[in-house]
Enzyme design. Structure first.
Site, PDB file in Angstrom:
ATOM      1  CE1 TYR A 440       0.871   0.094   4.379  1.00  0.00           C
ATOM      2  CE2 TYR A 440      -1.439  -0.274   4.857  1.00  0.00           C
ATOM      3  CZ  TYR A 440      -0.161  -0.103   5.293  1.00  0.00           C
ATOM      4  OH  TYR A 440       0.097  -0.132   6.644  1.00  0.00           O
ATOM      5  CD  GLU A 441      -0.626   5.128   1.699  1.00  0.00           C
ATOM      6  OE1 GLU A 441      -0.628   5.962   0.773  1.00  0.00           O
ATOM      7  OE2 GLU A 441      -1.617   4.922   2.414  1.00  0.00           O
ATOM      8  N   GLY A 442       1.475   2.814  -2.686  1.00  0.00           N
ATOM      9  CA  GLY A 442       2.335   2.652  -3.856  1.00  0.00           C
ATOM     10  C   GLY A 442       3.220   1.445  -3.673  1.00  0.00           C
TER      11      GLY A 442
END
Length: 593
Positions: A440-442
């Site tokens: 997550y978050e890229g």
């Protein structure tokens, strides 16, 4: 049963001795952050993490969150009371501005307290962590009215915040967003669409949730250039700050996840929900990146935090578990077997963990300090360099620390053997919880592409060349110190390899973009290894000055030498792999996999 004790001594070493936070007392907020104040905050935060949050970690994992028939969500037993304590004790306000009721203390100190929270209970720590990111985004892009309306209660944690980006058809490629915003005569918008994987999208911890939602204004440009950002509160807030009617934003379901069960990961449905534009039309990504970048630093810290708690329990197990005799003969002759910590391969796993964790903590706090300098320094040159470094280091910190943090949590489980694979010892939860940090978050692959595709070339490579020069200066300044030789030689070699990899990318990445893509992950790993080598060299210099006064400093040098001699050689392999380019990866036709 697992345990967690905050590594306060190591945090103090980095803050007081390595970063010397006390030397920045001329900057706003730093004058109040005296060593005594910092120590008191670390001690109290450590107690809260150990006594309140850690006992809820297993409960949160086993119970998870519950979506009720009316669409509300109930968090695990004890979470609401712990959250109330968090808010009542003012923990979310540490680094917030005085204007919003905060204490305006340095961000680097807040990073340390956040690490403790995340080690003790990662799922719980996500609630205040995401709220802080949403708050910062509003402070960066919101109007004065929006800041006044939402800022103080988000700063305190009385109200929560979320980020709504992902949709069923798009994650990384946000240009494919379908959520639409229709302008209304009163200046508001009607937001309609579905968002998925929204952490804390619905919960029973706060009386209001302030959603930041990416959407496309009806008739707006296609692609990423047509995305706008909106604030969509769960309850409409009146001009006097009172809560009004319930907005038409609802939790349509909870995701069944591998880990972080104590955090409510929601499918959010927006059915003509009332929202207000944040910043300019079609410029939503600019503001959302404020939140995303803070979140990425926080995720990197999560990789560190789970490695830390897993390591502590691996050390306990290695000292207690009796299996076989040492290869050099009995080390505990009064016992039927020796503790497994006598075996070199167990030592290898523990030393890998220890060397990574301590280097990663220094890297995290060092980077966070640049965040403070960017916002607080009156010197434009200092602010520019801090901004450059924050941009350059964020993808490295996020991806390298989560890749390695997850690996270290697995190593801690491996130390436990079969016991680690069972729920009783807690290690399998640390591994499961940590796994999301690579995604997550890229995803970490996206972080690597961001590093080689955007951050290296920004401003003509100003940031990376500045970093090279800083490492060269450090090596030069300590070249005559024979006790530093293993560190300066190791750092010089690592820097040379990173510079060679950078030159290769500049020469080959533009001629074939697939070369840059194929090399990106190895380049990021090379960068992370070099960054930690620099941190270990800086820590070693301090430890040598204090050697003999405390075994802590002797242990620091032993661990640092281990990093330089046992872990840094991996850098050469990453350099060799990145230089092979795209051909080995792209040669096999897609239909023959």
């Amino acid at each position: 049963m697992p345990r967690y004790d905050a590594p306060i001594r190591d945090m103090q070493f980095i803050l007081h001795d390595v970063l010397q936070v006390q030397n920045y007392s001329n900057l706003p907020g730093f004058a109040e952050a005296t060593p005594d104040v910092i120590d008191a905050i670390l001690e109290e935060s450590g107690k809260f993490a150990k006594d309140v949050l850690f006992p809820l970690n297993k409960i949160g994992d086993e119970q998870g969150c519950t979506r009720n028939p009316d669409g509300s969500v109930t968090t695990p037993d004890g979470f609401k009371d712990a959250y109330n304590q968090l808010v009542e004790n003012g923990w979310p306000l540490l680094g917030k501005s005085e204007e919003m009721g905060g204490q305006n203390l340095p961000y680097v100190l807040q990073m340390a307290t956040s690490e403790m929270t995340s080690s003790a209970n990662m799922a719980f720590g996500m609630y205040p962590g995401l709220t802080s990111g949403a708050y910062e985004a509003l402070m960066a892009g919101g109007s004065d009215e929006q800041k006044a309306m939402y800022g103080p209660k988000m700063a305190s944690g009385e109200w929560a915040g979320t980020m709504n980006l992902t949709e069923p058809q798009c994650g990384t490629d946000l240009g494919l967003i379908k959520t639409k915003a229709v302008p209304q005569p009163d200046g508001s918008y009607k937001i309609t669409g579905q968002k998925i994987w929204i952490s804390g999208g619905e919960q029973d911890l706060t009386e209001n949730i302030i959603h930041l939602v990416l959407a496309r204004i009806e008739g707006g440009p296609e692609g990423i250039k047509g995305i706008s950002l909106f604030v969509v509160p769960k309850f409409i807030v009146g001009e006097d700050g009172s809560l009004g009617e319930r907005n038409t934003a609802s939790c349509g379901g909870l995701e069944e996840k591998m880990g972080i069960h104590g955090n409510a990961t929601c499918v959010m449905n927006y059915d003509e929900a009332t929202g207000w534009l944040v910043g300019e039309e079609h410029k939503g990504m600019r503001t959302m990146f404020v939140m995303m970048n803070e979140a990425r630093l926080g995720v990197g810290m999560q990789g560190l935090s789970q490695a830390e708690v897993a390591y502590q329990n691996a050390v306990d197990f290695a000292n207690d578990r009796l299996q076989m005799r040492s290869l050099k003969g009995p080390q505990a002759p009064d016992k039927p077997a020796d503790p497994i910590i006598v075996h070199p391969d167990v030592r290898r796993m523990l030393m890998d963990q220890k060397a990574f964790i301590e280097g990663a903590r220094a890297f995290t706090y060092w980077t966070a300090l640049f965040g403070d300098l960017h916002h607080r320094s009156p010197d434009e040159t200092v602010r520019q360099q801090a901004d450059d470094y924050m941009a350059l280091m964020t993808p490295v910190l996020k991806a390298f620390l989560t890749d390695r943090g997850y690996k270290m949590a697995n190593e801690a489980l491996q130390v436990h053997g079969g016991s680690g694979f069972t729920k009783e010892w807690g290690l399998e939860q640390f591994v499961r919880d940590c796994r999301i940090t690579l995604i997550y978050e890229g995803t970490n692959g996206i972080q690597a592409l961001d590093l080689v595709g955007r951050k290296l070339a920004a401003n003509g490579g100003r940031a990376v060349f500045s970093f090279f020069a800083e490492m060269d200066d450090f090596v030069g300044a300590n070249a005559d110190n024979e006790d530093m030789k293993v560190f300066t030689d190791g750092l010089a070699e690592a820097k040379a390899q990173l510079q060679e990899g950078t030159t290769w990318l500049m020469q080959n990445g533009m001629s074939d973009f697939n070369n840059a893509g194929a090399a990106s992950t190895d380049y990021l790993q090379l960068f992370g290894l070099t960054a930690l080598a620099y941190m270990w060299a800086k820590m070693a210099k301090v430890a040598l000055e204090k050697k003999g006064s405390d075994p802590f400093f002797d242990d620091k040098l032993i661990t640092g030498r281990y990093y330089m001699t046992r872990i840094m050689p991996e850098a050469a392999a990453h350099l060799a792999k990145l230089k092979t380019g795209a051909e080995p990866m792209m040669a096999l036709p897609a239909d023959r996999f």
